[in-house]
Design an enzyme around this catalytic site. Structure first.
Site, mmCIF file in Angstrom:
data_model
loop_
_atom_site.group_PDB
_atom_site.id
_atom_site.type_symbol
_atom_site.label_atom_id
_atom_site.label_comp_id
_atom_site.label_asym_id
_atom_site.label_seq_id
_atom_site.Cartn_x
_atom_site.Cartn_y
_atom_site.Cartn_z
ATOM 1 N N SER A 1 0.819 -1.212 0.000
ATOM 2 C CA SER A 1 0.000 0.000 0.000
ATOM 3 C C SER A 1 0.857 1.267 0.000
ATOM 4 O O SER A 1 1.990 1.275 0.480
ATOM 5 C CB SER A 1 -0.900 0.023 1.234
ATOM 6 O OG SER A 1 -1.650 -1.160 1.313
HETATM 7 N N1 SAH Z 1 -0.592 -5.115 4.010
HETATM 8 C C1 SAH Z 1 0.130 -5.414 2.793
HETATM 9 C C2 SAH Z 1 -0.684 -5.063 1.574
HETATM 10 C C3 SAH Z 1 -1.187 -6.289 1.029
HETATM 11 S S1 SAH Z 1 -2.105 -6.285 -0.475
HETATM 12 C C4 SAH Z 1 1.469 -4.754 2.743
HETATM 13 O O1 SAH Z 1 1.779 -3.929 3.620
HETATM 14 O O2 SAH Z 1 2.257 -5.091 1.862
HETATM 15 C C5 SAH Z 1 -3.397 -7.388 0.042
HETATM 16 C C6 SAH Z 1 -2.971 -8.773 0.381
HETATM 17 O O3 SAH Z 1 -4.127 -9.471 0.812
HETATM 18 C C7 SAH Z 1 -2.406 -9.567 -0.791
HETATM 19 O O4 SAH Z 1 -1.134 -10.034 -0.459
HETATM 20 C C8 SAH Z 1 -3.415 -10.689 -0.984
HETATM 21 O O5 SAH Z 1 -2.837 -11.908 -1.397
HETATM 22 C C9 SAH Z 1 -3.990 -10.808 0.417
HETATM 23 N N2 SAH Z 1 -5.284 -11.474 0.513
HETATM 24 C C10 SAH Z 1 -6.362 -11.400 -0.309
HETATM 25 N N3 SAH Z 1 -7.381 -12.170 0.135
HETATM 26 C C11 SAH Z 1 -6.932 -12.749 1.292
HETATM 27 C C12 SAH Z 1 -7.504 -13.664 2.235
HETATM 28 N N4 SAH Z 1 -8.740 -14.151 2.111
HETATM 29 N N5 SAH Z 1 -6.743 -14.045 3.283
HETATM 30 C C13 SAH Z 1 -5.490 -13.574 3.454
HETATM 31 N N6 SAH Z 1 -4.887 -12.715 2.605
HETATM 32 C C14 SAH Z 1 -5.602 -12.309 1.534
#
Ligand code: SAH
Length: 214
Positions: free
Chosen positions: A63
């Protein structure tokens, strides 16, 4: 291109975060401290402190710094709290929460990202973090209740398990939207058995994929 991480972080905090009105000392301190450039791949390091999200592989993103700071400020994390984070991704947001003294339980569904975050966070010495590879829309029932829940991917509704696993009092920050890549950021509070919901703005997260989402 060489970057000076400390100076880049100071500029990031002043120009992207304080300039947009965030002021929580604990959040600003954590954003000054966590080495964001170590959460992106080598070729993207020079861009790590820029004012936008970046790809982290597998179609996912880390993000924008401001969004991380804003959601963290809304979450109102205090040292010692138990925090459930959904969407470990790069592990950057996890590190910010850990830096603030929270005990962080973070779930990721993509094995490659989960493994990379695990290696990164342990090599940086974040001991107050537990990671799990699973469908995060189920929460993490064995570790509940959580003082705080932070969701960093967007689904069409609030997964019911989060409401059940939120402590009382407890607070959750979650993007919700029936259209993909466009969500309203919601702050949900549980107090004395009652649930209060407030919409605080618009965000653009990748899909939350799972049993209680897309
Ligand atoms: N907080 C992260 C941003 C992640 S982007 C950072 O600081 O880098 C969102 C993430 O959510 C992705 O890696 C995606 O794979 C994950 N995601 C999507 N659906 C999910 C689920 N049901 N359970 C766990 N992770 C999930």
């Amino acid at each position: 291109m060489e970057i000076d991480p400390r100076r880049s972080r100071e500029r990031m905090v002043r120009e992207q975060i304080m300039a947009r009105g965030l002021s929580s000392p604990a959040v600003l301190a954590a954003m000054r401290k966590v080495p964001r450039h170590q959460f992106v791949e080598q070729a993207l390091k020079p861009q790590a402190y820029e004012d936008h999200p970046l790809p982290i592989g597998q179609g996912q993103t880390i993000s924008q710094p401001y969004v991380v700071a804003w959601m963290t400020e809304l979450l109102d994390v205090k040292p010692g709290m138990k925090v459930l984070e959904i969407g470990t991704g790069s592990g950057y947001q996890t590190a910010v929460l850990a830096e603030m003294g929270a005990t962080v339980f973070s779930v990721e569904r993509v094995p490659e990202l989960h493994q990379l975050a695990r290696t990164r966070l342990s090599s940086m010495g974040y001991g107050n973090v537990q990671l799990k590879l699973d469908d995060g829309t189920l929460g993490w029932p064995e570790k509940s209740p959580f003082d705080r829940i932070l969701v960093t991917a967007g689904g069409p509704k609030v997964p019911e398990p989060y409401i059940d696993q939120l402590a009382d009092p407890g607070q959750m920050v979650i993007p919700v939207g029936v259209e993909r890549r466009s969500q309203m950021l919601m702050v949900i509070r549980k107090q004395e058995g009652k649930i209060g919901r407030k919409t605080v703005g618009q965000v653009m997260f990748v899909d939350l994929v799972g049993r209680h989402a897309w």
